[in-house]
Design an enzyme around this catalytic site. Structure first.
Site, PDB file in Angstrom:
ATOM      1  N   ASN A   9      37.015  35.830  32.989  1.00  0.00           N
ATOM      2  CA  ASN A   9      36.360  36.087  34.796  1.00  0.00           C
ATOM      3  C   ASN A   9      36.149  37.331  34.166  1.00  0.00           C
ATOM      4  O   ASN A   9      36.560  38.711  33.667  1.00  0.00           O
ATOM      5  CB  ASN A   9      37.529  36.371  35.422  1.00  0.00           C
ATOM      6  CG  ASN A   9      36.360  36.658  36.813  1.00  0.00           C
ATOM      7  OD1 ASN A   9      35.480  36.853  36.878  1.00  0.00           O
ATOM      8  ND2 ASN A   9      37.549  37.397  37.679  1.00  0.00           N
ATOM      9  N   LYS A  11      33.103  38.528  35.249  1.00  0.00           N
ATOM     10  CA  LYS A  11      32.949  39.238  36.865  1.00  0.00           C
ATOM     11  C   LYS A  11      31.254  39.468  37.082  1.00  0.00           C
ATOM     12  O   LYS A  11      30.883  39.103  36.020  1.00  0.00           O
ATOM     13  CB  LYS A  11      33.191  41.124  36.314  1.00  0.00           C
ATOM     14  CG  LYS A  11      35.132  40.681  36.236  1.00  0.00           C
ATOM     15  CD  LYS A  11      36.014  41.695  37.400  1.00  0.00           C
ATOM     16  CE  LYS A  11      37.334  41.289  37.133  1.00  0.00           C
ATOM     17  NZ  LYS A  11      38.659  42.001  37.191  1.00  0.00           N
ATOM     18  N   HIS A  98      38.590  34.871  44.511  1.00  0.00           N
ATOM     19  CA  HIS A  98      39.050  35.818  43.693  1.00  0.00           C
ATOM     20  C   HIS A  98      39.303  37.484  44.768  1.00  0.00           C
ATOM     21  O   HIS A  98      38.170  37.204  45.657  1.00  0.00           O
ATOM     22  CB  HIS A  98      37.764  36.174  42.876  1.00  0.00           C
ATOM     23  CG  HIS A  98      38.364  37.839  41.842  1.00  0.00           C
ATOM     24  ND1 HIS A  98      38.235  39.166  42.071  1.00  0.00           N
ATOM     25  CD2 HIS A  98      39.058  37.230  40.153  1.00  0.00           C
ATOM     26  CE1 HIS A  98      38.866  39.450  40.449  1.00  0.00           C
ATOM     27  NE2 HIS A  98      39.204  38.826  39.884  1.00  0.00           N
ATOM     28  N   GLU A 100      38.325  40.224  44.171  1.00  0.00           N
ATOM     29  CA  GLU A 100      37.493  41.268  44.982  1.00  0.00           C
ATOM     30  C   GLU A 100      36.437  40.482  45.936  1.00  0.00           C
ATOM     31  O   GLU A 100      34.972  41.209  46.714  1.00  0.00           O
ATOM     32  CB  GLU A 100      36.113  41.642  43.609  1.00  0.00           C
ATOM     33  CG  GLU A 100      37.486  42.424  42.569  1.00  0.00           C
ATOM     34  CD  GLU A 100      37.161  42.320  41.012  1.00  0.00           C
ATOM     35  OE1 GLU A 100      36.215  41.079  39.826  1.00  0.00           O
ATOM     36  OE2 GLU A 100      38.180  42.625  40.289  1.00  0.00           O
ATOM     37  N   GLU A 168      47.116  36.268  41.163  1.00  0.00           N
ATOM     38  CA  GLU A 168      46.688  37.675  41.347  1.00  0.00           C
ATOM     39  C   GLU A 168      47.551  38.800  42.477  1.00  0.00           C
ATOM     40  O   GLU A 168      45.988  38.834  43.108  1.00  0.00           O
ATOM     41  CB  GLU A 168      45.482  38.004  40.939  1.00  0.00           C
ATOM     42  CG  GLU A 168      44.541  36.666  39.835  1.00  0.00           C
ATOM     43  CD  GLU A 168      43.434  37.521  39.205  1.00  0.00           C
ATOM     44  OE1 GLU A 168      43.150  37.530  37.869  1.00  0.00           O
ATOM     45  OE2 GLU A 168      42.358  37.213  40.125  1.00  0.00           O
ATOM     46  N   GLY A 174      42.879  45.188  37.170  1.00  0.00           N
ATOM     47  CA  GLY A 174      42.039  46.442  35.872  1.00  0.00           C
ATOM     48  C   GLY A 174      42.833  47.202  36.506  1.00  0.00           C
ATOM     49  O   GLY A 174      42.036  48.564  36.150  1.00  0.00           O
ATOM     50  N   SER A 214      45.606  42.389  34.708  1.00  0.00           N
ATOM     51  CA  SER A 214      45.970  43.517  33.768  1.00  0.00           C
ATOM     52  C   SER A 214      46.966  42.705  32.175  1.00  0.00           C
ATOM     53  O   SER A 214      47.653  42.904  31.558  1.00  0.00           O
ATOM     54  CB  SER A 214      47.060  44.264  33.811  1.00  0.00           C
ATOM     55  OG  SER A 214      46.008  45.241  34.440  1.00  0.00           O
TER      56      SER A 214
HETATM   57  C1  PEP Z   1      40.561  39.453  37.259  1.00  0.00           C
HETATM   58  O1  PEP Z   1      39.296  39.731  37.627  1.00  0.00           O
HETATM   59  O2  PEP Z   1      40.667  38.442  37.389  1.00  0.00           O
HETATM   60  C2  PEP Z   1      42.229  39.827  36.184  1.00  0.00           C
HETATM   61  C3  PEP Z   1      42.492  39.693  36.346  1.00  0.00           C
HETATM   62  O3  PEP Z   1      41.379  41.336  35.925  1.00  0.00           O
HETATM   63  P1  PEP Z   1      41.728  42.266  34.220  1.00  0.00           P
HETATM   64  O4  PEP Z   1      42.698  41.080  33.722  1.00  0.00           O
HETATM   65  O5  PEP Z   1      41.040  43.250  34.161  1.00  0.00           O
HETATM   66  O6  PEP Z   1      43.425  43.188  35.908  1.00  0.00           O
END
Ligand code: PEP
Length: 252
Positions: A9, A11, A98, A100, A168, A174, A214
Site C-alpha cells: 500500500n 499510500k 484502511h 487512515e 491491521e 507506521g 510494521s
Molecule cells: C498500512 O498502511 O497498511 C501499513 C501496514 O503500513 P506500515 O507497513 O507502514 O505499518
C-alpha cells in the site's frame, strides 16, 4: 489451500518518475521469479494507477487504495473514482476501509461495506481492512472490535475469490510496533470464526486474512508463519523494492 498475498500500500506517496521506477522494479522481480506460489500486489495512489497498469507486469497484480462509495459508476461525484473506473484501468484489487480512511475521512463500517460491494460488483477483489486502536486493545476489546467491523464491513456477496480481509491493528501501522505472535494468532483465529458465522465455513476457510502493521524484512517470516495469516499488507516497506521484495521472497 489459501495462496499467500503480499500486498503493498503506497499510500499518498510517489510522483510519476519514482512511482514508475518503483513499479517497474517490482514488476521485474516478479517477471524474473516466474511461477510463484504467492501473489504479489502493489497499490499505488490513484494518480499513478493507470500508468502503472499500463506497464508490462506479468505476475504482478495491481490495485487501488480506495474506490468511491457512490451508488453509480458515473455521475455528479466530484473527486471520486468509481470501482468500474479502477477496473477499466486494468486493476485487479481495491483496498477499502484502511484505518487512515476510517480515521481521517470518518468512514464507517457501512461506508466500507458499500465500497467493498462496489469493488466486487465491478470485478475487483476487495481488501477490507479492520483493526483495533491502542486504547481498544488496552481495554481488552480488540476481539470485539474486529468482530463488529467484520459484521459491519463485509458484504453478503463476499466470497473467498472476491474478498480478502486485512487485520491491521491501528497502533501498529507506521509505528514499528507489532503485536506478539500469540496476539496475531488469537485475532486471526477470531476473524476466521467470525467469517464462518457470517458467510459459512466453505467461504471462510478459503478467504485470505492478511496481517498488516510494521511488516518488514526482519519480522515477515515470523508473522507470516502464524496460523491463519495468509499474507501481509505492507505500507512503509513497500516503497523500497529491496524491502518489499525481501518480504515477498521470505515466502518463496
Ligand atoms: C498500512 O498502511 O497498511 C501499513 C501496514 O503500513 P506500515 O507497513 O507502514 O505499518
Amino acid at each position: 489451500m489459501r495462496q499467500k498475498l503480499i500486498a503493498g500500500n503506497w499510500k499518498m506517496n510517489c510522483l510519476k518518475a519514482d512511482g514508475l521506477a518503483l513499479a517497474k522494479a517490482v514488476a521485474e522481480k516478479t517477471a524474473t521469479a516466474g511461477d510463484m506460489p504467492i501473489e504479489v500486489l502493489i497499490c499505488p495512489p490513484m494518480s499513478l494507477l493507470g500508468l502503472v497498469c499500463d506497464l508490462p507486469h506479468a505476475g504482478l497484480k495491481i490495485g487501488s487504495e480506495d474506490v468511491a462509495e457512490a451508488p453509480k459508476s458515473f455521475g455528479a461525484f466530484t473527486g471520486d473514482v468509481s470501482a468500474e473506473m479502477v477496473k477499466d484501468l486494468g486493476a485487479d484489487y481495491a483496498i477499502v476501509g484502511h484505518s487512515e480512511r476510517r480515521t481521517l475521512h470518518g468512514e464507517t463500517d457501512a461506508v466500507v461495506k458499500t465500497k467493498a460491494e462496489n469493488a466486487i460488483k465491478a470485478g475487483l477483489r476487495a481488501i477490507i481492512c479492520i483493526g483495533e486502536t491502542e486504547a481498544e486493545r488496552d481495554e481488552g476489546r480488540a476481539l470485539d472490535v474486529v468482530a463488529t467491523q467484520i459484521k459491519g464491513s463485509v458484504p453478503a456477496i463476499a466470497t473467498a475469490e472476491n474478498c480478502v480481509i486485512a487485520y491491521e491493528p491501528v497502533w501498529a501501522i507506521g509505528t514499528g510496533k507489532t503485536p506478539t505472535v500469540a496476539d496475531v494468532a488469537e485475532v486471526h483465529a477470531a476473524i476466521r470464526q467470525e467469517l464462518t458465522d457470517l458467510l459459512g465455513a466453505d467461504i471462510a476457510n478459503g478467504m485470505r486474512v492478511l496481517y498488516g502493521g510494521s511488516v518488514k524484512p526482519s519480522n515477515a517470516k515470523e508473522l507470516l508463519a502464524v496460523d491463519n495469516v495468509d499474507g501481509a499488507l505492507i505500507g512503509g516497506a513497500s516503497l523500497k523494492v529491496e524491502d518489499f521484495w525481501a518480504i515477498a521472497e521470505s515466502q518463496l
